[in-house]
Scaffold this motif. Sequence first.
Motif, PDB file in Angstrom:
ATOM      1  N   LEU A 166     -69.944  30.800  -6.795  1.00 48.42           N
ATOM      2  CA  LEU A 166     -68.956  31.231  -5.749  1.00 48.42           C
ATOM      3  C   LEU A 166     -68.190  32.476  -6.198  1.00 48.42           C
ATOM      4  CD1 LEU A 166     -66.687  30.122  -3.776  1.00 48.42           C
ATOM      5  CD2 LEU A 166     -65.516  28.931  -5.671  1.00 48.42           C
ATOM      6  N   LEU A 167     -68.243  33.141  -4.957  1.00 47.53           N
ATOM      7  CA  LEU A 167     -67.387  34.488  -5.007  1.00 47.53           C
ATOM      8  C   LEU A 167     -66.028  34.261  -3.760  1.00 47.53           C
ATOM      9  CD1 LEU A 167     -66.910  37.547  -5.318  1.00 47.53           C
ATOM     10  CD2 LEU A 167     -68.394  37.672  -3.249  1.00 47.53           C
ATOM     11  N   VAL A 168     -64.908  34.321  -4.388  1.00 49.56           N
ATOM     12  CA  VAL A 168     -63.859  34.341  -3.737  1.00 49.56           C
ATOM     13  C   VAL A 168     -63.307  35.572  -3.446  1.00 49.56           C
ATOM     14  CG1 VAL A 168     -61.570  33.367  -3.377  1.00 49.56           C
ATOM     15  CG2 VAL A 168     -63.092  32.247  -4.633  1.00 49.56           C
ATOM     16  N   LEU A 169     -62.929  35.817  -2.056  1.00 46.43           N
ATOM     17  CA  LEU A 169     -62.501  37.498  -1.890  1.00 46.43           C
ATOM     18  C   LEU A 169     -61.384  37.225  -0.594  1.00 46.43           C
ATOM     19  CD1 LEU A 169     -64.154  37.718   1.375  1.00 46.43           C
ATOM     20  CD2 LEU A 169     -65.764  38.349  -0.127  1.00 46.43           C
ATOM     21  N   SER A 170     -60.908  38.385  -0.021  1.00 44.62           N
ATOM     22  CA  SER A 170     -59.846  38.257   0.795  1.00 44.62           C
ATOM     23  C   SER A 170     -59.915  39.688   1.371  1.00 44.62           C
ATOM     24  CB  SER A 170     -58.424  38.191   0.207  1.00 44.62           C
ATOM     25  OG  SER A 170     -57.514  38.237   1.199  1.00 44.62           O
ATOM     26  N   VAL A 171     -60.165  39.539   2.970  1.00 43.52           N
ATOM     27  CA  VAL A 171     -60.064  41.002   3.644  1.00 43.52           C
ATOM     28  C   VAL A 171     -58.831  41.514   4.040  1.00 43.52           C
ATOM     29  CG1 VAL A 171     -62.406  40.373   4.823  1.00 43.52           C
ATOM     30  CG2 VAL A 171     -60.300  39.409   5.759  1.00 43.52           C
ATOM     31  N   ALA A 172     -57.982  40.713   4.072  1.00 40.46           N
ATOM     32  CA  ALA A 172     -56.209  41.090   3.999  1.00 40.46           C
ATOM     33  C   ALA A 172     -55.675  40.744   2.771  1.00 40.46           C
ATOM     34  CB  ALA A 172     -55.613  40.652   5.237  1.00 40.46           C
ATOM     35  N   ASP A 173     -55.598  41.520   1.725  1.00 34.30           N
ATOM     36  CA  ASP A 173     -55.380  40.947   0.441  1.00 34.30           C
ATOM     37  C   ASP A 173     -53.940  40.919  -0.313  1.00 34.30           C
ATOM     38  OD1 ASP A 173     -56.540  40.899  -2.234  1.00 34.30           O
ATOM     39  OD2 ASP A 173     -56.073  42.888  -2.759  1.00 34.30           O
ATOM     40  N   ASP A 174     -53.831  39.995  -1.049  1.00 37.43           N
ATOM     41  CA  ASP A 174     -52.788  39.913  -1.958  1.00 37.43           C
ATOM     42  C   ASP A 174     -53.265  40.072  -3.422  1.00 37.43           C
ATOM     43  OD1 ASP A 174     -50.605  39.359  -3.655  1.00 37.43           O
ATOM     44  OD2 ASP A 174     -50.769  37.160  -3.194  1.00 37.43           O
ATOM     45  N   PRO A 175     -53.215  41.110  -4.221  1.00 37.28           N
ATOM     46  CA  PRO A 175     -51.924  41.535  -4.163  1.00 37.28           C
ATOM     47  C   PRO A 175     -51.754  43.175  -3.477  1.00 37.28           C
ATOM     48  CG  PRO A 175     -52.960  41.995  -6.397  1.00 37.28           C
ATOM     49  CD  PRO A 175     -53.941  41.392  -5.500  1.00 37.28           C
ATOM     50  N   THR A 176     -53.087  43.884  -3.208  1.00 37.20           N
ATOM     51  CA  THR A 176     -53.040  45.331  -2.908  1.00 37.20           C
ATOM     52  C   THR A 176     -52.460  45.575  -1.488  1.00 37.20           C
ATOM     53  OG1 THR A 176     -55.251  45.152  -1.850  1.00 37.20           O
ATOM     54  CG2 THR A 176     -55.045  45.579  -4.503  1.00 37.20           C
ATOM     55  N   ALA A 177     -52.276  44.481  -0.442  1.00 36.27           N
ATOM     56  CA  ALA A 177     -51.966  44.673   0.942  1.00 36.27           C
ATOM     57  C   ALA A 177     -52.982  45.698   1.651  1.00 36.27           C
ATOM     58  CB  ALA A 177     -50.397  45.466   0.605  1.00 36.27           C
ATOM     59  N   THR A 178     -54.110  45.679   1.167  1.00 41.30           N
ATOM     60  CA  THR A 178     -55.043  46.350   1.913  1.00 41.30           C
ATOM     61  C   THR A 178     -56.024  45.582   2.565  1.00 41.30           C
ATOM     62  OG1 THR A 178     -56.449  46.590  -0.018  1.00 41.30           O
ATOM     63  CG2 THR A 178     -55.157  48.309   0.264  1.00 41.30           C
ATOM     64  N   VAL A 179     -56.698  46.075   3.574  1.00 42.46           N
ATOM     65  CA  VAL A 179     -57.601  45.536   4.360  1.00 42.46           C
ATOM     66  C   VAL A 179     -59.104  45.991   4.138  1.00 42.46           C
ATOM     67  CG1 VAL A 179     -58.469  45.002   6.807  1.00 42.46           C
ATOM     68  CG2 VAL A 179     -56.079  45.026   6.106  1.00 42.46           C
ATOM     69  N   ALA A 180     -59.948  45.178   3.695  1.00 38.06           N
ATOM     70  CA  ALA A 180     -61.623  45.917   3.402  1.00 38.06           C
ATOM     71  C   ALA A 180     -62.076  46.291   4.602  1.00 38.06           C
ATOM     72  CB  ALA A 180     -62.098  44.674   2.856  1.00 38.06           C
ATOM     73  N   PRO A 181     -62.565  47.512   4.496  1.00 40.48           N
ATOM     74  CA  PRO A 181     -63.263  48.242   5.676  1.00 40.48           C
ATOM     75  C   PRO A 181     -64.401  47.349   5.912  1.00 40.48           C
ATOM     76  CG  PRO A 181     -62.801  49.836   4.018  1.00 40.48           C
ATOM     77  CD  PRO A 181     -62.309  48.648   3.330  1.00 40.48           C
ATOM     78  N   PRO A 182     -64.790  47.034   7.336  1.00 39.53           N
ATOM     79  CA  PRO A 182     -66.141  46.408   7.722  1.00 39.53           C
ATOM     80  C   PRO A 182     -67.252  46.784   7.002  1.00 39.53           C
ATOM     81  CG  PRO A 182     -64.488  46.793   9.596  1.00 39.53           C
ATOM     82  CD  PRO A 182     -64.218  47.542   8.366  1.00 39.53           C
ATOM     83  N   GLU A 183     -67.568  47.993   7.027  1.00 44.88           N
ATOM     84  CA  GLU A 183     -68.742  48.568   6.245  1.00 44.88           C
ATOM     85  C   GLU A 183     -68.801  48.222   5.014  1.00 44.88           C
ATOM     86  OE1 GLU A 183     -65.850  52.166   6.378  1.00 44.88           O
ATOM     87  OE2 GLU A 183     -66.616  50.538   7.694  1.00 44.88           O
ATOM     88  N   LEU A 184     -67.698  48.150   4.171  1.00 45.58           N
ATOM     89  CA  LEU A 184     -67.667  47.781   2.714  1.00 45.58           C
ATOM     90  C   LEU A 184     -67.916  46.249   2.565  1.00 45.58           C
ATOM     91  CD1 LEU A 184     -67.266  48.128  -0.583  1.00 45.58           C
ATOM     92  CD2 LEU A 184     -64.785  47.851   0.112  1.00 45.58           C
ATOM     93  N   LEU A 185     -67.260  45.798   3.601  1.00 46.89           N
ATOM     94  CA  LEU A 185     -67.369  44.036   3.400  1.00 46.89           C
ATOM     95  C   LEU A 185     -68.772  43.875   3.758  1.00 46.89           C
ATOM     96  CD1 LEU A 185     -65.654  41.584   3.229  1.00 46.89           C
ATOM     97  CD2 LEU A 185     -65.224  41.620   5.474  1.00 46.89           C
ATOM     98  N   HIS A 186     -69.407  44.356   4.778  1.00 48.28           N
ATOM     99  CA  HIS A 186     -70.723  44.120   5.177  1.00 48.28           C
ATOM    100  C   HIS A 186     -71.835  44.282   3.819  1.00 48.28           C
ATOM    101  CE1 HIS A 186     -74.804  44.077   7.093  1.00 48.28           C
ATOM    102  NE2 HIS A 186     -74.242  43.575   7.869  1.00 48.28           N
ATOM    103  N   GLU A 187     -71.748  45.180   3.043  1.00 43.31           N
ATOM    104  CA  GLU A 187     -72.337  45.435   1.763  1.00 43.31           C
ATOM    105  C   GLU A 187     -72.106  44.605   0.851  1.00 43.31           C
ATOM    106  OE1 GLU A 187     -71.852  49.322   0.426  1.00 43.31           O
ATOM    107  OE2 GLU A 187     -72.648  50.543   2.326  1.00 43.31           O
ATOM    108  N   THR A 188     -71.062  44.177   0.559  1.00 42.02           N
ATOM    109  CA  THR A 188     -70.421  43.109  -0.552  1.00 42.02           C
ATOM    110  C   THR A 188     -70.960  41.555   0.114  1.00 42.02           C
ATOM    111  OG1 THR A 188     -68.650  44.275  -0.987  1.00 42.02           O
ATOM    112  CG2 THR A 188     -68.620  41.763  -1.674  1.00 42.02           C
TER     113      THR A 188
END
Length: 434
Positions: A166-188
């Motif tokens: 299992l991998l848990v992730l967040s595209v709109a993140d706590d704690p960093t308050a950032t949003v993962a770019p789609p291209e990076l998210l796609h690779e992950t």
Amino acid sequence: MRRTDPGGHGPVNGTSAEESAPPSSEGHGPVRYGPPLPDDGLPVLPELAAVLAGAARRGAEEPVGGGPALLDAACGYWERRGLPAPPGRVAAGPGAPALLLALTAALGGDVLVPRPCAAWWAPYARLLGRPVFHVATPAESGGAPDPYALLETVRRVRDEGGDPRLLVLSVADDPTATVAPPELLHETVEAATGAGLHLVSDETWRDTLHAPDATVLLSPAEMLPDRVTVVADLAGALLPAGWPAAVARFPAGATGGALHARVLDILTALGARLAGPVAVAAGHVLDEPEPVTARREAVVRLHARVAAAAHAAVVAGGALARPPQAGRHLYADLEPLRAALGAHGVGDAQELEDFLTARLGMPAPGGHRFGDDLGALRVRFATGPLLGGTDAQRVECLTSPAPLELPHVQRALMSLRSVLDDLRDDAQRWEPPR
């Protein structure tokens, strides 16, 4: 054997900095003290309070996983976000932690999370006796692990006899308050799929984008419909934190159906039902009537302004922080101020937490609470405490066209700037001549 994180962040043998951190002076140990989700700091929307009050006479139990009205509302919510799902692939629970606990138990195996990550993710895996492995995130954003570090971690864990599932992730993140770019998210997502992992996407903060017209938020479930379960805690944007409710959307296909059934079994065993009146309120906000959406948008605008001002104060004070893009918080790295902090007896994240909480008069949980290294001088600041100390002051912030000019907001921001500016000035005085 001691497993090491390929991202250079130390041990990944299921023990994070959060576990090994010493308790604070208030006796908050690593398990008993979990920083809550950053609250919006505002009184309950009157229309929503009326909905809850109207349901107060409802004494019947809500079915496990949510009743038909609540599930229909959840389906509509996901549909409007491009994630259609039939009611048989949606479940509700008394907060996202209950749903994540059930998902972790249902999927089995070891759990991977980014470093840093939401403070509540890892404890539920450890409660089940599951090892948790933190994976480094890229420089651009938090929330989603670097794909190469993810693959290397999976390889090492399996080589040492582990069973990552299992991998848990967040595209709109706590704690960093950032949003993962789609291209990076796609690779992950591709890397996770290739490694045979199931993904849980925590989308609690997806409706709190500070610049929704300029920020692209893409759910992993849009990329991989049959391998991603989406979880959203309604405390992120729709309900008060004291009314615990969350919804989950399960994948398409036979795997998703079996997982949904297993999660309902576990929720039943836990007795994890929503309170009837809260279920009615949750269904109401998921339908997104105009008063709810107007309030949400106003709250997001307010916290975006305050977060931008807090970020400016943090950076001007010599600390490092990515510009906040979502939520009601920001994540700061005070490593450039280490020498000045050392003069105050601050050498790790726990000591930094204690120091800043005392100086600012507001919670400032250290990065070790989020799985970051105990030795790193990182901290999460929430914007809610900057809105004032009374309901009247906080409502004034919401209705003011210029909330940053209100005296109580200026005083709060000035306090933050003053503490950091003093540390910056001390650090500069102690720099050796070049």
